[in-house]
Design a protein around this motif. Structure first.
Motif, mmCIF file in Angstrom:
data_model
loop_
_atom_site.group_PDB
_atom_site.id
_atom_site.type_symbol
_atom_site.label_atom_id
_atom_site.label_comp_id
_atom_site.label_asym_id
_atom_site.label_seq_id
_atom_site.Cartn_x
_atom_site.Cartn_y
_atom_site.Cartn_z
ATOM 1 N N GLU A 190 -16.690 -57.693 37.985
ATOM 2 C CA GLU A 190 -17.758 -57.744 36.992
ATOM 3 C C GLU A 190 -17.754 -56.488 36.146
ATOM 4 O O GLU A 190 -17.342 -55.415 36.602
ATOM 5 C CB GLU A 190 -19.130 -57.948 37.643
ATOM 6 C CG GLU A 190 -19.506 -56.967 38.686
ATOM 7 C CD GLU A 190 -20.807 -57.372 39.368
ATOM 8 O OE1 GLU A 190 -21.206 -56.655 40.279
ATOM 9 O OE2 GLU A 190 -21.436 -58.388 39.008
ATOM 10 N N ALA A 191 -18.177 -56.655 34.911
ATOM 11 C CA ALA A 191 -18.226 -55.529 33.975
ATOM 12 C C ALA A 191 -19.156 -55.893 32.832
ATOM 13 O O ALA A 191 -19.396 -57.061 32.543
ATOM 14 C CB ALA A 191 -16.828 -55.207 33.439
ATOM 15 N N ILE A 192 -19.669 -54.859 32.187
ATOM 16 C CA ILE A 192 -20.512 -55.044 31.009
ATOM 17 C C ILE A 192 -20.184 -53.920 30.035
ATOM 18 O O ILE A 192 -19.970 -52.776 30.446
ATOM 19 C CB ILE A 192 -22.012 -55.055 31.378
ATOM 20 C CG1 ILE A 192 -22.862 -55.381 30.166
ATOM 21 C CG2 ILE A 192 -22.428 -53.755 32.019
ATOM 22 C CD1 ILE A 192 -24.310 -55.694 30.508
ATOM 23 N N ILE A 193 -20.097 -54.277 28.772
ATOM 24 C CA ILE A 193 -19.842 -53.288 27.720
ATOM 25 C C ILE A 193 -20.908 -53.454 26.653
ATOM 26 O O ILE A 193 -21.130 -54.559 26.150
ATOM 27 C CB ILE A 193 -18.437 -53.459 27.107
ATOM 28 C CG1 ILE A 193 -17.364 -53.143 28.152
ATOM 29 C CG2 ILE A 193 -18.273 -52.569 25.881
ATOM 30 C CD1 ILE A 193 -15.944 -53.330 27.667
ATOM 31 N N TRP A 194 -21.575 -52.360 26.324
ATOM 32 C CA TRP A 194 -22.528 -52.330 25.229
ATOM 33 C C TRP A 194 -21.920 -51.515 24.098
ATOM 34 O O TRP A 194 -21.512 -50.367 24.295
ATOM 35 C CB TRP A 194 -23.813 -51.607 25.626
ATOM 36 C CG TRP A 194 -24.772 -52.356 26.455
ATOM 37 C CD1 TRP A 194 -25.654 -53.304 26.033
ATOM 38 C CD2 TRP A 194 -25.002 -52.200 27.856
ATOM 39 N NE1 TRP A 194 -26.409 -53.750 27.075
ATOM 40 C CE2 TRP A 194 -26.027 -53.091 28.218
ATOM 41 C CE3 TRP A 194 -24.434 -51.411 28.849
ATOM 42 C CZ2 TRP A 194 -26.499 -53.202 29.513
ATOM 43 C CZ3 TRP A 194 -24.903 -51.523 30.139
ATOM 44 C CH2 TRP A 194 -25.922 -52.406 30.443
ATOM 45 N N TYR A 195 -21.840 -52.111 22.959
ATOM 46 C CA TYR A 195 -21.511 -51.395 21.730
ATOM 47 C C TYR A 195 -22.732 -51.480 20.822
ATOM 48 O O TYR A 195 -23.667 -52.226 21.105
ATOM 49 C CB TYR A 195 -20.307 -52.036 21.020
ATOM 50 C CG TYR A 195 -18.978 -51.818 21.708
ATOM 51 C CD1 TYR A 195 -18.495 -50.538 21.954
ATOM 52 C CD2 TYR A 195 -18.189 -52.901 22.087
ATOM 53 C CE1 TYR A 195 -17.260 -50.344 22.564
ATOM 54 C CE2 TYR A 195 -16.962 -52.706 22.698
ATOM 55 C CZ TYR A 195 -16.512 -51.427 22.929
ATOM 56 O OH TYR A 195 -15.300 -51.232 23.532
#
Length: 106
Positions: free
Chosen positions: A80-85
């Protein structure tokens, strides 16, 4: 004990690639938001992206593409991973997070 990495040549890896490329990026890009799953348990992957409403679709597409590249480079073999730009958010997980509350602690 939870295992947060997956083995190489896993179905989860194939499902993740299909989810990030064929579903989230290709099918959902025209809406600015999209969530879907790929595969069957125990290798099922949940994913979503969300772009800000004031972001043009081409910039949204570029943001999702950048997140997908970063996942492959920095989150390789992670379940699992999450990226916020600034323009978008892209997330995937081996467990469902749709319609749920998630709290992140530093």
């Amino acid at each position: 004990m939870l295992k947060f990495n997956y083995d190489s040549l896993s179905r989860l890896e194939d499902n993740l690639d299909r989810l990030l490329v064929q579903k989230l990026f290709d099918q959902g890009i025209s809406h600015g938001f999209f969530n879907d799953t790929e595969g069957e348990d125990p290798d099922k992957v949940y994913g979503l992206f969300l772009c800000r409403v004031d972001v043009q679709l081409d910039l949204c597409q570029s943001c999702i593409k950048a997140a997908r590249t970063k996942f492959r480079r920095q989150c390789h073999k992670k379940k699992e991973a999450i990226i916020w730009y600034y323009e978008c958010l892209v997330r995937y997980s081996y467990r469902s997070f749709f319609s749920g509350i998630v709290t992140f602690f530093s």
